[in-house]
Enzyme design. Structure first.
Site, mmCIF file in Angstrom:
data_model
loop_
_atom_site.group_PDB
_atom_site.id
_atom_site.type_symbol
_atom_site.label_atom_id
_atom_site.label_comp_id
_atom_site.label_asym_id
_atom_site.label_seq_id
_atom_site.Cartn_x
_atom_site.Cartn_y
_atom_site.Cartn_z
ATOM 1 N N GLU A 18 28.636 -38.586 -2.967
ATOM 2 C CA GLU A 18 27.237 -38.168 -3.969
ATOM 3 C C GLU A 18 26.234 -38.126 -2.596
ATOM 4 O O GLU A 18 25.987 -39.060 -1.857
ATOM 5 C CB GLU A 18 26.979 -39.085 -4.838
ATOM 6 C CG GLU A 18 25.760 -38.662 -5.727
ATOM 7 C CD GLU A 18 25.633 -39.261 -7.107
ATOM 8 O OE1 GLU A 18 26.593 -39.708 -7.685
ATOM 9 O OE2 GLU A 18 24.361 -39.749 -7.627
ATOM 10 N N ARG A 19 25.553 -37.055 -2.507
ATOM 11 C CA ARG A 19 24.569 -36.830 -1.511
ATOM 12 C C ARG A 19 24.979 -37.053 -0.003
ATOM 13 O O ARG A 19 24.141 -37.565 0.852
ATOM 14 C CB ARG A 19 23.407 -38.029 -1.595
ATOM 15 C CG ARG A 19 22.701 -37.986 -3.237
ATOM 16 C CD ARG A 19 22.307 -36.738 -3.600
ATOM 17 N NE ARG A 19 21.647 -36.658 -5.196
ATOM 18 C CZ ARG A 19 21.346 -35.321 -5.717
ATOM 19 N NH1 ARG A 19 21.413 -34.266 -5.123
ATOM 20 N NH2 ARG A 19 20.935 -35.622 -7.049
ATOM 21 N N GLU A 56 8.019 -33.721 7.659
ATOM 22 C CA GLU A 56 6.893 -33.938 6.898
ATOM 23 C C GLU A 56 5.904 -32.623 6.938
ATOM 24 O O GLU A 56 5.408 -32.361 5.651
ATOM 25 C CB GLU A 56 6.064 -35.183 7.183
ATOM 26 C CG GLU A 56 5.130 -35.660 6.268
ATOM 27 C CD GLU A 56 4.232 -36.932 6.579
ATOM 28 O OE1 GLU A 56 4.293 -37.213 7.896
ATOM 29 O OE2 GLU A 56 3.834 -37.528 5.874
ATOM 30 N N GLU A 114 19.138 -37.268 2.157
ATOM 31 C CA GLU A 114 18.942 -36.486 0.625
ATOM 32 C C GLU A 114 17.415 -35.481 0.794
ATOM 33 O O GLU A 114 17.743 -34.377 0.410
ATOM 34 C CB GLU A 114 18.893 -37.216 -0.611
ATOM 35 C CG GLU A 114 18.888 -36.709 -1.627
ATOM 36 C CD GLU A 114 18.932 -37.548 -2.953
ATOM 37 O OE1 GLU A 114 19.087 -38.853 -2.660
ATOM 38 O OE2 GLU A 114 18.838 -37.022 -4.063
ATOM 39 N N ARG A 152 5.938 -43.071 -13.098
ATOM 40 C CA ARG A 152 7.511 -43.347 -12.593
ATOM 41 C C ARG A 152 7.198 -44.428 -11.600
ATOM 42 O O ARG A 152 8.114 -45.450 -11.212
ATOM 43 C CB ARG A 152 8.393 -42.130 -12.066
ATOM 44 C CG ARG A 152 9.753 -42.720 -11.391
ATOM 45 C CD ARG A 152 10.438 -41.634 -11.396
ATOM 46 N NE ARG A 152 11.461 -41.709 -9.968
ATOM 47 C CZ ARG A 152 12.554 -40.773 -9.797
ATOM 48 N NH1 ARG A 152 12.520 -39.676 -10.622
ATOM 49 N NH2 ARG A 152 13.139 -41.076 -9.014
ATOM 50 N N ASP A 177 11.452 -42.030 -4.645
ATOM 51 C CA ASP A 177 12.845 -42.047 -4.444
ATOM 52 C C ASP A 177 13.313 -41.408 -2.780
ATOM 53 O O ASP A 177 13.554 -40.247 -2.929
ATOM 54 C CB ASP A 177 13.649 -40.966 -5.437
ATOM 55 C CG ASP A 177 15.120 -41.108 -5.460
ATOM 56 O OD1 ASP A 177 15.727 -41.938 -4.556
ATOM 57 O OD2 ASP A 177 15.806 -40.192 -6.009
ATOM 58 N N LYS A 183 14.397 -49.959 -3.436
ATOM 59 C CA LYS A 183 13.966 -48.858 -2.628
ATOM 60 C C LYS A 183 12.626 -48.922 -1.722
ATOM 61 O O LYS A 183 11.736 -49.794 -2.445
ATOM 62 C CB LYS A 183 14.124 -47.513 -3.275
ATOM 63 C CG LYS A 183 15.428 -47.104 -3.882
ATOM 64 C CD LYS A 183 15.387 -45.452 -4.481
ATOM 65 C CE LYS A 183 16.799 -45.385 -4.809
ATOM 66 N NZ LYS A 183 17.002 -44.234 -5.383
ATOM 67 N N GLU A 195 19.106 -44.106 -14.698
ATOM 68 C CA GLU A 195 19.698 -42.898 -14.843
ATOM 69 C C GLU A 195 20.985 -42.570 -15.807
ATOM 70 O O GLU A 195 21.884 -41.899 -15.203
ATOM 71 C CB GLU A 195 19.859 -42.150 -13.272
ATOM 72 C CG GLU A 195 18.556 -41.951 -12.352
ATOM 73 C CD GLU A 195 18.699 -41.581 -11.147
ATOM 74 O OE1 GLU A 195 19.768 -41.688 -10.654
ATOM 75 O OE2 GLU A 195 17.789 -41.229 -10.563
ATOM 76 N N LYS A 209 24.143 -50.686 -10.338
ATOM 77 C CA LYS A 209 23.151 -49.782 -10.855
ATOM 78 C C LYS A 209 23.272 -50.062 -12.394
ATOM 79 O O LYS A 209 24.081 -49.242 -12.834
ATOM 80 C CB LYS A 209 23.424 -48.486 -10.277
ATOM 81 C CG LYS A 209 22.309 -47.233 -10.587
ATOM 82 C CD LYS A 209 22.645 -45.940 -10.215
ATOM 83 C CE LYS A 209 21.612 -45.029 -10.476
ATOM 84 N NZ LYS A 209 21.697 -43.641 -10.054
#
Lengths: 659, 659
Positions: free
Chosen positions: B151-152, B491, B384, B327, B356, B351, B277, B273
């Site tokens: 994943e990712r 960026e 990611e 969020r 995210d 994090k 999600e 986790k």
């Protein structure tokens, strides 16, 4: 021997052929005359009806006053599919020279119900306007990792394929064929036009599986077609080229086709998507699409088969920065120069609009521009862009507009020769189409293919009458209330004024106003702070409007004469532009989006009021989908309104909530 | 017995441990003293180096002047991981009391190269600032239909799992462990935090496979951790609840954990986790996250294990219309009330930013707000949102900013207790990380975990020196030129001024300005025709700025004092708002996007000029990725610029092309 009617698996909905639909026929004395496999199908149908409702059926006696209904050979040549209907002296007579004609005549009597047995009826000839009335299934044999088993399918898995091969029991396929015959469909392509590796082999070593499907369809007068890949000679034959003018390639196709006909003597032909969205095609060899199609036509010709060659060719890797390329132009630009070059058994299959099955598009100018080519028009019964069978969106009125559109006098001829084709919305869902009311789309398609000038509301009446044979008037009224205007309701709460798309990329469900705005797919709306729409005029735009003949080219050319519902398809206008309706574009956007949601709310309430008149499982399924439709319609309303409010800065004149 | 160094499979890049990196050590006379498994690892390393470069290695003799290098027990207690380094009278001495310390000391000497053997060196103590330096692998055992195997992951398949089970040959896992040890990493979680059904079983009947991986990692001082699902007692144990306060649930975890330690005596612990999600968690039982974490902590405690409990809890089904939910606030709001309630062997894994892993976020206020909780900060080495290892984006400077950020005096303590964790960017790609230059991110992470206040450029120097041991100055200069500023370049051409996202939904690669604007994910920019940004002030916005202590809460509160690079994260401002840089927001957007692309063009040219100094395969791989990076950067530039031009109507002051 009468052929037994297919038995539906437990729990599967009978759709528009419930036993009660046969009450009128089943209570009569019927005489069936003639011979041939489809006469046995007719016999089986009548026999089962009689068993249920107490009537009698006799074979091959002399027609006399002892019968209420006589089905048998007719006097004149109406082709394989035509039939006559008359009633005189208490006997209703269906005459046909072919088995299919007799079957269609029987289903006609079923549709008429008791009316078929009342008073006198002058003899009327019934003949399909279009010889080919076809469904394309976008079914994969091997489940595709992204697209699933049925590409753009919203009704479960495939009716034909399971666990990587043709289903073991085909009773449900027989039942599907029966439903299709009852609305007049006579051809089915059994696999996806995007032919992946597994499916490519259906043409060769797996043709036996296709033959089994053809056996299941045949008793209901349906021929089986196959989607093939243009690269088959390389992929399956080990050749180093698929060049359509190469002798070995042509020989390979000839041999492969001969073997197909050995397995399926009445095989319909091939469907091909070539040089389209990454599929292989003749361009790789510097050949034209006529070269490609004609090669396959030549292979099929000795056996009476047809190649359906899709005209869905455009640049799907367009640069969004490039405003000179217009995807709407592509099919016309590619194919009009080839008019007259296609073989007689090659049919060019053209989507009804220039883009891709949006809720509103102009009719494709290509359809009127190739008088020397057999064209088939392709509709999409599966609701890819029209609510994916979670929303009620009965497409009869839209298709009817398309089919009645007049370019000039040659159009009907062209269409008649090639037929009407649609992408099926059926799958192994117990209701066949996921949403029970989406059955109406499948039925309507078949009936419009038989008679393109039929009134869609009248067709819907037939569907209601067959599906709910004992329905009180209140149910019929309720069904009309939720279905009649559902397409326009859907249009109201989605992309405005013909501009199209604004859907979530990939799966195409739900709103994303800019979802395709900076993509390579050629589907843009160009909204900025001042205005929105695509300038496709000849004078200042992409020139697409000029692909039409008069009066359309003139009408579409100017924002003053362009029909409101297509304004943003043809023109980029300021938000303050006043529509023919008298409203500004921005106010129209707000109003239609609030109206659309209100109409869904009303339809949901109407449906709720029908509880008790519809069997509980069906009622619950529809009610549950209305919840989702309403949620999604509100999402469309709020996203579209917010998007345009944020861009334009113009508030809603009626002060409603825009987020 | 010296442990042989793992042999790399044919074609796999040695990354920062090529044979030539050991030249200085390998040419010397080395004495190794002491015993234990990791001493054998050290011996194996030195022995192989000597074999290549002609030196000699001796075990357990008396240290005297006959040796250039002495590795052995040190005089003082530095814990298992610390070591001392000194040089006197021509002998370099590494002293350590633990096997890991000795190994880290050896790799330190390798990094120093010839410098380690010159002149005199006063004795220096080296100790990791953080006890836990961990990589989380988001690897699935069974390939996930949407997320793939990793994943990712952007570097091929999993290093650990193949064909649905742990790999047969684990030589490459050993080699991976060796690379990690060489940059100081001491823990690896071997499966995805989204624990699917197959992976859940690793905890129980498939623990043997995890044990094999642990065996492969152990010789390089790496403990193995496992991601588990909170629902395991139901899914695997057949219980009817996973309530953390239920006795049977607690017993189940105690038993399962005991069996894990029977298989892996030095097992590191669990990663969880929960309630995130869609993952199961304690909320379903009305319990707190402390209850959930502490239950697992209790099961692990008898064996010295740790539970890593992720703080990534937020509402991922937010309504975009609802502007009161933010969020960014979520982790703080959820967890700060629980400070002091977590067990001593429970680590809350946070994090680094509140959203995210965007290219620019403020540092999470949670990190400074839980002084009585062991916190670990989670970074994302896998790129990611930072170019997915197709773009060069060296994240050292970003991480360094995060790690040097000062909330108040308690922060370092909190972080030190819990450690630094990162999501790995490695896979079975021959270059380990897909993009060869992305190896620098993995190396930099490890070194910053050891010493968070290290200068990132100095760490990059180490990486260059190890990876290209014979590099001329021009290559080192070129590598710095393309890497040093690559994060700021990235960026520049992506989402402006800290606003984040604007990526394509789902896979998160490439631009889609409105891609998440009307989604349920809580990631919006609120651009309209007048301005852009999210008001997170305490006075008029969501109040997020108030989650910081002073001076940050005050600084972030006002657009006048908020740092430019975070302006749109904290404020919604008009396009004409003048930044501290003196530019308007809209002109800043245009300028940075043109500059970003120009900088990629320059980097690509710099890389091209290094051909001949880098081995051809590596050079070609990087060159090819630069083509993609440039294409994608242009796409970002044009979409972002067009989007804001269409919305604002303000032309670029310098008249450059905006589509």
């Amino acid at each position: 021997m009468p052929l037994p009617v297919p038995v539906l698996p437990e729990g599967v909905d009978p759709a528009w052929l419930p036993p009660a639909a046969f009450r009128a026929v089943g209570g009569r004395r019927t005489l069936i005359r003639g011979s041939g496999p489809l006469v046995e199908t007719v016999h089986g149908e009548v026999a089962q009806a009689c068993q249920l409702f107490g009537g009698r059926v006799v074979r091959d006696a002399a027609p006399d006053g002892a019968y209420d209904l006589v089905l048998g050979p007719g006097a004149e040549d109406l082709g394989d599919e035509g039939f006559t209907l008359a009633r005189e002296g208490g006997t209703t007579t269906v005459g046909a020279c072919g088995g299919r004609g007799l079957l269609y005549g029987l289903f006609h009597v079923v549709r008429l119900g008791e009316d078929a047995f009342r008073g006198e009826r002058a003899r009327v000839v019934h003949r399909p306007a279009l010889a080919l009335r076809m469904l394309d299934h976008w079914d994969n044999v091997a489940v595709h990792p992204v697209m699933g088993q049925v590409e753009r399918g919203y009704a479960g898995g495939s009716l034909f394929w399971e666990d990587g091969r043709a289903r073991g029991g085909l009773e449900r396929v027989r039942a599907y064929g029966r439903l299709l015959a009852a609305c007049g469909i006579n051809a089915v392509a059994v696999n996806n036009v995007n032919v992946h590796e597994t499916e490519a082999r259906l043409l060769t070593d797996r043709i036996g599986e296709v033959a089994r499907l053809a056996d299941a369809f045949r008793p209901y007068g349906i021929r089986t077609h196959l989607s093939v890949t243009f690269a088959a000679p390389m992929l399956l034959g080990g050749l180093l080229t698929a060049d359509p003018l190469d002798g070995t390639v042509r020989d390979w196709w000839a041999g492969a086709t001969r073997r197909v006909y050995e397995a399926i003597p009445d095989f319909g032909g091939y469907v091909v998507k070539a040089d389209s969205e990454g599929r292989p095609g003749p361009f790789a060899y510097g050949r034209s699409h006529a070269d490609g199609a004609n090669m396959l036509a030549a292979a099929l010709d000795p056996f009476g088969g047809t190649v359906h060659w899709r005209a869905f060719v455009y640049d799907h890797r367009q640069d969004w920065r490039d405003r000179t390329t217009d995807r709407a132009r592509a099919a016309y630009d590619h194919f009009v120069p080839l008019d007259g070059e296609f073989a007689g058994n090659a049919v060019l299959q053209v989507k009804h609009g220039p883009m891709d099955f949006q809720a509103r598009e102009p009719v494709s100018p290509l359809i009127g521009a190739m008088p020397r080519t057999r064209l088939a028009v392709e509709l999409q019964v599966t609701q890819e862009y029209t609510g994916q069978q979670r929303h009620v969106c009965w497409l009869g009125p839209m298709w009817s507009e398309v089919l009645r559109f007049r370019y000039d006098d040659t159009r009907v001829g062209g269409l008649a020769r090639g037929g009407l084709v649609a992408v099926s919305n059926a799958g192994d869902d117990p209701f066949w189409t996921g949403h029970p009311l989406a059955q109406a789309n499948l039925y309507t398609f078949g009936r419009l293919a038989w008679r393109p000038d039929a009134g869609p509301r009248e067709v819907l009446d037939e569907w209601i009458q067959l599906t709910f044979p004992d329905a009180p008037a209140r149910l019929a009224g309720g069904l009309h209330a939720v279905l009649d205007g559902s397409w326009r309701t859907y249009e109201k709460y989605t992309a405005p004024l013909g501009v199209g798309f604004m859907v979530q990329p990939g799966h195409h469900y739900g709103p994303s106003v800019d979802g395709y705005e900076y993509s390579p797919w050629g589907t843009y709306h160009f909204a900025d702070r001042d205005g929105v729409g695509v300038d496709r005029s000849a004078a200042t735009g992409t020139g697409y409007a000029g692909q039409y003949g008069k009066p359309w080219s003139e009408l579409y050319e100017s924002p003053d004469t362009c029909p409101d519902e297509l304004l943003l398809f043809f023109h980029h206008v300021p938000y303050g532009h006043v529509l023919r309706s008298g409203k500004t574009v921005i106010q129209h956007i707000y109003d239609t989006h609030f109206e659309g949601v209100a109409e869904v709310e009303e339809a949901r309430a109407t449906w709720a009021s029908l509880a008790g008149l519809v069997d509980p499982a069906r009622h619950a399924r529809v009610a549950e989908r209305y919840e989702e439709q309403l949620r999604c319609a509100r999402e469309w309303r709020d996203q579209v309104n917010s998007y345009f409010f944020r861009k334009s800065g113009v508030p809603d004149a009626r002060g409603r909530r825009v987020y």
